[in-house]
Scaffold this motif. Structure first.
Motif: not given
Length: 512
Positions: A51-52, A60-65, A337-340
Motif C-alpha cells: 500500500f506504500t 509510506g515509510i512513516l506508515l510502516l514504522l 528501495m522502491v522509492h529510490g
C-alpha cells in the motif's frame, strides 16, 4: 545545509495532515493486528508494504514504522489475557502477565505493559537519534565469533528463568535445542530429523511452536476439567497501576530499555532474546525475585521494556549502514528501495531532511502508541469477561488460524498441536516453558556462528578469543553462571533454615 536548517525543514515536512495520519494510522493498525495471536508485527508490516508503493516516500515509510511500533506492543495484550502471545517478542510477557490476570489484575498488567512500552519506545527512538553512528559502528565489529559468544551469553539467561529447578530448566532447554536442529544443515545442505517429511526441510516455524507451547496447554487443561465453571476467565480488577508501583519499577524499565537498545543495534538479534535477557537481569537484581513467574509486575515491565527497546534501535544499522537490524526492518528497507532511496551514510548527506523527518516522526509514534494502546486495552480487555466455555474454543480457532496464516499450510497447524501436547506434558511435570523457547530461538544462531567460526579458523578455537568483544562476553557468561550458582546456594540455605524453623515450631507446639 546545517543541522538546524535540516531539522526545521524536516519539521515543516512532517507537519502535514497526511503524514501525521499515516503515522497514527500505522500505529493503530499495528496494535490491532499484533493483538491477534499468530499475526505478528512482521506480517503486519509485510501486508502494509504494497500500500506504500503509490505514496510519497515520507508517508509510506512513516506508515510502516507506525505499524512496526504498534505491532510490538499489541502482542502483549493476548499474552496477558489468554496466554497466547500476539508476536514472538511478547512471549516473555506471558511469564508474569498471565499469572497477574489469573489473580484478577489483568487491568494492572495491561497498563504496565502500555506505559512501559511507550517509555521504552521513546528511549529507543532517542538512542537512534543520539547514538546512531556510534552504535552502528559497534555493530559492524561483530563477526561470527562475536555473535557466537553473544549468543552463548544469552543462553545463560536459561538459569534465570528455570524456576525452582535448574535441572528441569536444562531439560527444557535441551528439548528446545533439539527441535531447533530440525531441517536442512545450512553448511553442508544435508537434512536432519525430517524423517522423509519435506515440510520439515525448512525447519519448524517459530509462530506455531510459540502458540503451541503457551496457548494449547491451557486449552487442554480446561477441556480436562469435569465441572465447567460458570464464572469468568478472570477479573479485570478495579485497581489500576498505582504511582508507587510505577515508581518502583521505573529503574527496571530504563535498565531493560538499555538492554533492548544494545541488542537491537546488533543485526539479527530481535525482540524475543532481548526481552528474555532483560527479564533475567531484572529477576537477578530484584528484591522480589521469588515472585517472578507468579504475577510480578516488575517481570511484565522488564519484558515489555526489553522488546520495545529493540524497536527503534533496529533502525540504527538500517539507516546508518544500510543493514537491516531484523526481519521487519528488512521489509522497511524494501520500501526505501522502491522509492529510490538507499539507506547508508550517503543518505544522511543527500536526504538529510527526510532522515530528520523520520526521526521526529518516530518520536511522535511513542505518543500515538500511548493513545491507541489505551483505546486497545479498553477494547480487548473485555476478553477477560468472556466465559471460558466460549473463550477457550475461540482461542483454539485463533491459534489454528494464526498458525495456518504463516504459510497457508495445514502442516503448521499440526506442528502447533504437537508442540501443544509436548507443552502440556511439560506442564504436568512442572518443566518450565521459557528455557525451551530461549533455546529454540537462539539454537540455530549459536550453531551457525560456531560452525562459521570454525571454518574461518580451520578449527582453531583461538578465534573465539580474538577480540575485546569476545572477551567481554566470555566474562559476562562466567559471571552470569557464577551468580546463578550463588543464588541457588543462597536459596538452598534459606529453604534449609525455613525447614529448621518449622521443625522447631512444631516441637514447641507438641510440648505445649
Amino acid at each position: 545545509m546545517s543541522t538546524i536548517d535540516a531539522l526545521l525543514q524536516a519539521i515543516g515536512l512532517l507537519a502535514n495532515v497526511t503524514n501525521i495520519m499515516a503515522l497514527a494510522g500505522g500505529v493503530a493498525i499495528g496494535v490491532v493486528v499484533g493483538a491477534v495471536p499468530g499475526m505478528s508485527a512482521t506480517m503486519a508490516v509485510a501486508l502494509a508494504l504494497p500500500f506504500t508503493f503509490a505514496l510519497d516516500p515520507i508517508v509510506g515509510i512513516l506508515l510502516l514504522l507506525g505499524v512496526y511500533k504498534g505491532g510490538i506492543f499489541g502482542g502483549s495484550i493476548p499474552a496477558i489475557l489468554i496466554k497466547a502471545p500476539g508476536t514472538p517478542a511478547s512471549s516473555c510477557t506471558v511469564l508474569d502477565g498471565y499469572p497477574m490476570s489469573q489473580k484478577g489484575e489483568a487491568g494492572k498488567a495491561l497498563q504496565t505493559a502500555l506505559y512501559t512500552s511507550a517509555i521504552a519506545d521513546f528511549v529507543s527512538n532517542l538512542s537512534l537519534i543520539v547514538f546512531a553512528s556510534w552504535l552502528a559502528a559497534l555493530a559492524m565489529n561483530f563477526g561470527p565469533p562475536e555473535y557466537f559468544t553473544l549468543m552463548l551469553f544469552s543462553l545463560t539467561v536459561i538459569a534465570g528463568v528455570s524456576g525452582d529447578s535448574l535441572l528441569k530448566g536444562m531439560i527444557s532447554a535441551g528439548l528446545g535445542l533439539l527441535l531447533a536442529t530440525v531441517g536442512l544443515d545450512l553448511v553442508y545442505g544435508t537434512d536432519r530429523f525430517i524423517f522423509g517429511e519435506t515440510n520439515l526441510m525448512s525447519g519448524l516455524n517459530f509462530i506455531p511452536v510459540l502458540i503451541g507451547l503457551f496457548a494449547i496447554p491451557e486449552v487442554i487443561v480446561y477441556a480436562q476439567r469435569s465441572v465447567l465453571s460458570d464464572g469468568k476467565v478472570m477479573s479485570l480488577g478495579k485497581a489500576g497501576l498505582k504511582f508507587a508501583e510505577f515508581r518502583r519499577i521505573l529503574k527496571t524499565i530504563f535498565k531493560s530499555s538499555g538492554i533492548g537498545v544494545i541488542m537491537g543495534a546488533i543485526p539479527g538479534i530481535g525482540g524475543a532474546p532481548a526481552a528474555f535477557v532483560a527479564y533475567s537481569e531484572a529477576r537477578r537484581t530484584s528484591p522480589n525475585r521469588t515472585n517472578f513467574g507468579k504475577g510480578e509486575i516488575e517481570g511484565v515491565a522488564a519484558s515489555e521494556a526489553g522488546n520495545n527497546g529493540v524497536a527503534g534501535a533496529t533502525l540504527i544499522p538500517l539507516l546508518a549502514l544500510g543493514i537491516p537490524g531484523d526481519v521487519i526492518t528488512a521489509v522497511i528497507l524494501g520500501a526505501f528501495m522502491v522509492h529510490g532511496l538507499q539507506p547508508g551514510p550517503i543518505l544522511f548527506q543527500t536526504n538529510a531532511v527526510l532522515i530528520y523527518a523520520l526521526f521526529v516522526g518516530i518520536m511522535l509514534s511513542s505518543i500515538f502508541l500511548l493513545i491507541f494502546g489505551s483505546i486497545a486495552i479498553r477494547m480487548f480487555r473485555r476478553i477477560a469477561e468472556v466465559p471460558k466455555s466460549v473463550l477457550m474454543p475461540s482461542v483454539l480457532v485463533l491459534c489454528a488460524y494464526g498458525s495456518f496464516a504463516i504459510n497457508n499450510s495445514l502442516f503448521d497447524v499440526l506442528v502447533m498441536m504437537c508442540v501443544g501436547i509436548l507443552g502440556y506434558f511439560m506442564w504436568l511435570t512442572n518443566i518450565p516453558a521459557a528455557p525451551f523457547l530461549i533455546a529454540f530461538i537462539l539454537g540455530p544462531q549459536v550453531e551457525d556462528n560456531f560452525r562459521q567460526s570454525m571454518l574461518m579458523s580451520q578449527t582453531n578455537i583461538e578465534i573465539f578469543f580474538r577480540s575485546t568483544i569476545t572477551w567481554v562476553f566470555w566474562g559476562l557468561t562466567v559471571l552470569s553462571i557464577a551468580l546463578a550458582a550463588f543464588r541457588g546456594w543462597q536459596d538452598r540455605i534459606a529453604l534449609k533454615r525455613e525447614a529448621e524453623e518449622a521443625a522447631k515450631a512444631s516441637e514447641a507446639l507438641e510440648h505445649k
